[in-house]
Write a protein that holds these residues in place. Structure first.
Motif, short mmCIF file in Angstrom:
data_model
loop_
_atom_site.label_atom_id
_atom_site.label_comp_id
_atom_site.label_asym_id
_atom_site.label_seq_id
_atom_site.Cartn_x
_atom_site.Cartn_y
_atom_site.Cartn_z
N PRO A 228 -71.21 106.95 -105.42
CA PRO A 228 -71.88 106.89 -106.71
C PRO A 228 -73.17 106.06 -106.71
CG PRO A 228 -70.17 105.23 -106.65
CD PRO A 228 -70.16 105.92 -105.30
N VAL A 229 -73.72 105.79 -105.52
CA VAL A 229 -74.82 104.84 -105.39
C VAL A 229 -76.11 105.44 -105.94
CG1 VAL A 229 -76.12 103.43 -103.77
CG2 VAL A 229 -73.69 103.85 -103.37
N ARG A 230 -76.79 104.68 -106.82
CA ARG A 230 -78.05 105.14 -107.39
C ARG A 230 -79.23 104.91 -106.46
NH1 ARG A 230 -76.05 103.22 -112.38
NH2 ARG A 230 -76.18 104.75 -114.07
N TRP A 231 -79.29 103.69 -105.91
CA TRP A 231 -80.51 103.32 -105.19
C TRP A 231 -80.15 102.51 -103.95
CZ3 TRP A 231 -85.22 105.14 -105.45
CH2 TRP A 231 -86.25 104.47 -104.77
N THR A 232 -80.39 103.11 -102.81
CA THR A 232 -80.11 102.44 -101.55
C THR A 232 -80.76 103.25 -100.46
OG1 THR A 232 -78.35 101.60 -100.10
CG2 THR A 232 -77.98 103.73 -101.13
N SER A 233 -80.73 102.72 -99.24
CA SER A 233 -81.01 103.57 -98.10
C SER A 233 -79.79 104.47 -97.92
CB SER A 233 -81.24 102.71 -96.86
OG SER A 233 -81.68 103.50 -95.78
N LEU A 234 -79.80 105.33 -96.94
CA LEU A 234 -78.67 106.22 -96.73
C LEU A 234 -77.48 105.43 -96.19
CD1 LEU A 234 -77.53 109.08 -96.70
CD2 LEU A 234 -78.52 109.36 -94.41
N GLY A 235 -76.42 105.33 -96.98
CA GLY A 235 -75.27 104.54 -96.58
C GLY A 235 -74.57 105.13 -95.36
N LEU A 236 -74.37 104.30 -94.34
CA LEU A 236 -73.69 104.78 -93.14
C LEU A 236 -72.25 105.17 -93.43
CD1 LEU A 236 -75.14 102.37 -90.44
CD2 LEU A 236 -75.38 104.85 -90.53
N SER A 237 -71.64 104.58 -94.45
CA SER A 237 -70.27 104.97 -94.79
C SER A 237 -70.20 106.43 -95.23
CB SER A 237 -69.73 104.05 -95.89
OG SER A 237 -70.56 104.09 -97.04
N LEU A 238 -71.27 106.91 -95.84
CA LEU A 238 -71.32 108.32 -96.23
C LEU A 238 -71.29 109.21 -94.99
CD1 LEU A 238 -71.86 110.65 -98.28
CD2 LEU A 238 -74.29 110.17 -97.99
N LEU A 239 -72.10 108.86 -93.99
CA LEU A 239 -72.15 109.64 -92.76
C LEU A 239 -70.83 109.51 -91.98
CD1 LEU A 239 -75.77 108.85 -91.55
CD2 LEU A 239 -74.96 110.70 -93.04
N GLU A 240 -70.24 108.33 -92.02
CA GLU A 240 -68.95 108.14 -91.35
C GLU A 240 -67.87 109.00 -92.02
OE1 GLU A 240 -68.51 103.95 -91.63
OE2 GLU A 240 -69.76 103.53 -89.88
N ALA A 241 -67.89 109.08 -93.34
CA ALA A 241 -66.92 109.91 -94.06
C ALA A 241 -67.08 111.37 -93.65
CB ALA A 241 -67.11 109.75 -95.56
N MET A 242 -68.32 111.82 -93.52
CA MET A 242 -68.55 113.20 -93.10
C MET A 242 -68.04 113.43 -91.67
SD MET A 242 -72.35 113.73 -94.76
CE MET A 242 -72.57 115.42 -94.15
N HIS A 243 -68.28 112.47 -90.78
CA HIS A 243 -67.76 112.58 -89.42
C HIS A 243 -66.23 112.66 -89.41
CE1 HIS A 243 -71.74 111.61 -87.80
NE2 HIS A 243 -71.27 111.87 -86.60
N LEU A 244 -65.60 111.96 -90.32
CA LEU A 244 -64.14 111.96 -90.41
C LEU A 244 -63.59 113.29 -90.89
CD1 LEU A 244 -63.63 108.44 -92.00
CD2 LEU A 244 -62.93 109.10 -89.70
N GLY A 245 -64.47 114.12 -91.49
CA GLY A 245 -64.04 115.40 -92.03
C GLY A 245 -63.73 115.36 -93.51
N MET A 246 -64.35 114.42 -94.24
CA MET A 246 -64.09 114.28 -95.67
C MET A 246 -65.12 115.05 -96.48
SD MET A 246 -63.20 110.20 -95.96
CE MET A 246 -62.40 110.40 -97.57
N PRO A 247 -64.69 115.71 -97.55
CA PRO A 247 -65.66 116.29 -98.48
C PRO A 247 -66.33 115.17 -99.27
CG PRO A 247 -63.47 116.50 -99.39
CD PRO A 247 -63.31 115.92 -98.00
#
Length: 322
Positions: A228-247
């Motif tokens: 739900p982040v409005r303003w940040t750089s690209l959160g690595l946790s988002l990319l990690e979640a995608m690597h894990l196979g999460m929608p």
């Protein structure tokens, strides 16, 4: 190549030190922000060496990676007067999107001709005023944690540090409405008291600060990843979640619109659309797993470790040898 780099961002540094070089990481007795030394919750190779300021004084250093404005002065002092950009090649790595008066935010390294300014997203390079300084973008790379997704818990994983203090930056104010669609498990530093702060019952908003070795498994058990982040750089946790196979269900802000392709999740600037998507994933585990599999494929293709390290090697060669 001997590279001096501070341990500032654990996830990013973990990917960076997987390369073929020797990495010199400053360490201080208190292991404070300027001397964290080697990571204790991430797996780093033996090519990462802790050096005290005294040991750095005469150490052979081929390149300095600066990440915070004050590090240039620290490096000059600790390297016995060798100045980054003049006496030893240097790059400045900018992790963050600008704050304050964003369209007019001038980068601390603007108008410098003695170093290369490296941004981690194209969004960041666009929004910083870099002046005449040479710039490039090296997008994130992730050490692949593997496809761990089970989605067995019909809850959403959220990873954010200090959500109470950071408030609107991290979209904390959006969580009560989203928690009506799907119960939230918020992971990160200083998340305690979040449910009380938001007026949510404990079953709709749970928090935990897990070590990295446990976080990925915990995330992968949740039905979806909520960003739900409005303003940040690209959160690595988002990319990690995608690597894990999460929608992924995320606000369509900053670089997220580039990172999450169609079919890998739902992006919108409308919180009610995100709530509907979270509710659908909660009720349709098969759809969640299918979109998560597409998210993993997209993340491996764009944010894989080999591409990241190859990009960095090209830049390091350019900076050190012209």
């Amino acid at each position: 190549m001997n590279i001096l780099v501070w341990h500032v961002h654990g996830s990013w540094t973990t990917a960076f030190v997987q390369g073929p070089h020797s990495y010199l990481v400053p360490v201080l007795p208190d292991r404070g922000p300027d001397g964290l030394g080697r990571a204790r919750t991430y797996a780093w190779p033996d090519s990462v060496r802790e050096l005290s300021p005294a040991e750095l004084r005469d150490a052979p250093v081929d390149l300095v990676v600066l990440q915070r404005p004050h590090e240039a002065a620290l490096a000059e002092d600790w390297l016995g007067g060798r100045r980054p950009g003049r006496d030893v090649p240097a790059v400045y790595l900018e992790h963050n999107a600008p704050d304050d008066d964003v369209p007019r935010t001038r980068h601390p390294c603007a108008d410098r001709d003695d170093l290369l300014l490296v941004h981690v997203t194209h969004f960041n390079r666009l929004f910083w005023d870099n002046g005449s300084t040479r710039t490039t973008v090296i997008e994130h790379g992730i050490v692949d944690p593997g496809h761990r997704y089970t989605g067995r818990l019909d809850r959403a994983a959220v990873v954010v540090n200090e959500p109470v203090r950071r408030g609107r930056f991290t979209g904390t104010d959006l969580l009560p409405a989203l928690a009506e669609a799907v119960p939230l498990d918020v992971f990160g530093m200083r998340t305690e008291g979040l449910a009380d702060h938001l007026g949510l019952p404990p079953d709709r908003c749970r928090t935990a600060d897990l070590p990295q070795r446990e976080l990925h498994d915990a995330m992968a058990e949740r039905r979806l990843y909520l960003h739900p982040v409005r303003w940040t750089s690209l959160g690595l946790s988002l990319l990690e979640a995608m690597h894990l196979g999460m929608p992924v269900v995320a606000l369509a802000t900053t670089e997220a619109v580039e990172a999450v392709p169609p079919g890998a999740g739902v992006l919108s600037t409308r919180p009610e659309v995100l709530a509907d998507a979270a509710r659908r994933y909660r009720e349709e585990p098969r759809a969640a797993a299918e979109d998560g599999a597409r998210a993993r494929r997209a993340a491996l293709e764009r944010y894989g470790l080999k591409r990241f390290l190859d990009d960095w090697d090209r830049v390091l060669e350019e900076v050190t040898h012209g």
